[in-house]
Design an enzyme around this catalytic site. Structure first.
Site, PDB file in Angstrom:
ATOM      1  N   HIS A 160       0.823  -1.208   0.000  1.00  7.42           N
ATOM      2  CA  HIS A 160       0.000   0.000   0.000  1.00  7.42           C
ATOM      3  C   HIS A 160       0.856   1.257   0.000  1.00  7.42           C
ATOM      4  CE1 HIS A 160      -2.785   2.859   2.294  1.00  7.42           C
ATOM      5  NE2 HIS A 160      -3.215   2.807   1.054  1.00  7.42           N
ATOM      6  N   GLU A 201       1.998   1.866  -3.447  1.00  7.29           N
ATOM      7  CA  GLU A 201       0.895   2.422  -4.247  1.00  7.29           C
ATOM      8  C   GLU A 201       0.889   3.946  -4.163  1.00  7.29           C
ATOM      9  OE1 GLU A 201      -3.330   3.803  -3.501  1.00  7.29           O
ATOM     10  OE2 GLU A 201      -3.186   1.724  -2.822  1.00  7.29           O
ATOM     11  N   HIS A 202       1.059   4.481  -2.953  1.00  7.48           N
ATOM     12  CA  HIS A 202       1.128   5.935  -2.793  1.00  7.48           C
ATOM     13  C   HIS A 202       2.335   6.515  -3.528  1.00  7.48           C
ATOM     14  CE1 HIS A 202      -1.789   7.023   0.573  1.00  7.48           C
ATOM     15  NE2 HIS A 202      -2.005   5.735   0.343  1.00  7.48           N
ATOM     16  N   GLU A 256      -3.540   7.642   7.679  1.00  5.33           N
ATOM     17  CA  GLU A 256      -4.652   6.896   7.081  1.00  5.33           C
ATOM     18  C   GLU A 256      -5.028   5.707   7.966  1.00  5.33           C
ATOM     19  OE1 GLU A 256      -5.577   4.438   2.947  1.00  5.33           O
ATOM     20  OE2 GLU A 256      -3.832   5.746   3.076  1.00  5.33           O
TER      21      GLU A 256
END
Length: 479
Positions: A94, A97-98, A174
């Site tokens: 993840h 991904e950023h 997040e």
């Protein structure tokens, strides 16, 4: 809790809540019937219009023709998600991904997104346990441009230590906002961690906080170099485009990226569960919450398996819409719960759970709710489901899936989702046919077979005083 069986983490720059998950059908019976009447045309349409090719570097490509509007959805899915992470490095899929929206050798940080916006397009990315996906939706004339942009970051991503340090803090925030500050999310996280002891599905897609805190840019670089290769990627183009045109553009953009050797994936089989597992989570919340997970099979063979289809239909009988048995019996009639739900996802590379969940009503407790939820499954195991009820549920279920194909984005998501967990896009119609063929006896047998205590994990939320009620997510983290 709406079907939490598959966990996605979506880039927070552009996403809308639920944008990448198929919504539960809330259409009326008449709408479902109308869609069902269209089924002979709709089922088969997606497969008939899909053309497949594999580039010389091993990158598989699907082109789904839909010429109703001059737009295209362009997607690249990498067959790597949190399921492939090692202990101590959870969340790296993840985080990368950023970072894919940062710099490449030819683009400045953020320029990728600015260029797509300048085209009048929309874009996003998402990470799951099974895969990581990136997409753009643009006018058909800009397809070559977004292909070039996506190919550039597949081959030329620049991972800068300072950019990494800033972005991993965003991911930590997040995690705080989506999980640590949300009691039901904490319950789900703890359920997965308790229900599985060996499989990496036990770890959250966003990662454990300690792993995020100790993560380095080299961890992200290693993940990129291991998995972000064309021979580990699926390219899907859906919309107003001819296959030959799309394939030619792909050859020019992705075709020159060399294939790489991929890491070996070792079996990570979950040992048998030997008794019910129970735990309690204390977290700030206004109401108690109950989440139960039964270890059940996922789909491994479209033709030979039967239980996954029966379990999918059983979940629909319990909780397809407001007339599902849980809402009708546990919420409206007995008033044991304010909310009750069921969830199951038969598509996964790893083990899965069949979920029952709910919030006790005033004057009731989690134990009463647990008994009520189990009673509904037991009733089906003992009495079965009538042909009439099953026909209604299956019609609505299939119609909702057909409805999703109405958009080019939905068609692309369906095809890519199947391909990325080991199936073929051609299986989409056959899966629906198998769902339509599920019998009352099969649903009854699934309810009998898979809901014993030895397969069960139960997590109960113990509400703690709520402070800072009404707190909002920090700026920049809002969908």
């Amino acid at each position: 809790m709406p079907r939490p069986a598959r966990q996605f983490f979506v880039s927070l720059r552009f996403a809308r809540p639920g944008a990448l998950r198929a919504p539960r059908s809330a259409r009326t019976w008449l709408q479902a019937l109308l869609l069902a009447l269209a089924l002979p045309w709709a089922v088969g349409a997606a497969s008939a219009q899909t053309t497949e090719r594999t580039l010389a570097n091993g990158m598989k490509m699907l082109v789904i023709e839909d010429h109703r509007a001059p737009t295209v959805a362009h997607m690249v899915w990498y067959r790597a998600g949190s399921y492939d992470e090692a202990s101590g490095r959870t969340g790296v899929a993840h985080v990368l991904e950023h970072l894919m929206f940062k710099a490449t050798r030819t683009l400045a940080p953020g320029e990728f997104s600015r260029r797509v916006a300048a085209m009048g397009g929309r874009e996003n990315a998402f990470t799951s346990r099974d895969y990581t996906g990136y997409f753009q939706q643009v006018h058909r004339s800009r397809l070559g441009e977004v292909m070039a942009l996506e190919a550039d970051r597949m081959a030329n991503l620049v991972l800068d230590a300072d950019e990494f340090a800033r972005e991993v803090k965003v991911v930590m925030e997040e995690r705080r906002w989506r999980t640590e500050d949300r009691a039901t999310a904490l319950v789900y996280e703890q359920l997965m961690a308790a229900a599985f002891v060996a499989s990496p599905v036990r770890t959250p897609v966003v990662g454990w906080m300690n792993d995020l805190q100790s993560m380095t840019v080299d961890d992200a670089r290693d993940w990129y170099e291991r998995w972000y290769a064309p021979n580990n990627a699926l390219l899907v183009v859906a919309g107003d485009v001819a296959p030959d045109e799309a394939f030619a553009l792909a050859e020019r953009t992705y075709g020159g990226i060399p294939a790489r050797a991929l890491p070996a994936r070792k079996p990570q089989e979950e040992p048998p569960q030997r008794g019910v597992r129970r735990l309690w989570v204390k977290a700030p919340a206004e109401n108690p919450y109950l989440l139960m997970g039964f270890r059940v099979p996922s789909l491994s063979d479209v033709e030979r398996d039967s239980d996954p289809y029966a379990l999918e239909v059983l979940a629909a009988v319990l909780d397809l819409d407001e007339n599902g048995r849980l809402t009708r019996s546990v919420v409206r009639e007995s008033r044991v719960a304010n909310q009750a739900g069921a969830g199951y996802d038969m598509f996964s590379r790893g083990p899965v759970l069949f979920l029952l969940s709910g919030t006790p009503a005033a004057g009731q407790d989690a134990a009463a709710l647990e008994r009520a939820l189990l009673a509904q499954v037991r009733r089906i195991a003992e009495e079965g489901v009538s042909e009439e009820e099953l026909r209604r549920v299956k019609t609505q279920y299939v119609a909702s899936r057909v409805y999703q194909r109405d958009s080019v984005f939905g068609q692309a998501m369906e095809a890519a989702g199947l391909e990325s967990v080991g199936f073929s896009h051609r299986d989409a119609d056959r899966v629906l046919e198998r769902i339509r063929a599920v019998s009352p006896a099969q649903v009854r047998e699934a309810a009998r077979r898979w809901f014993g205590e030895d397969a069960l994990t139960v997590v109960t939320l113990l509400p703690q005083p709520v402070e800072n009620a009404g707190a909002r997510p920090p700026a920049g983290l809002r969908h």
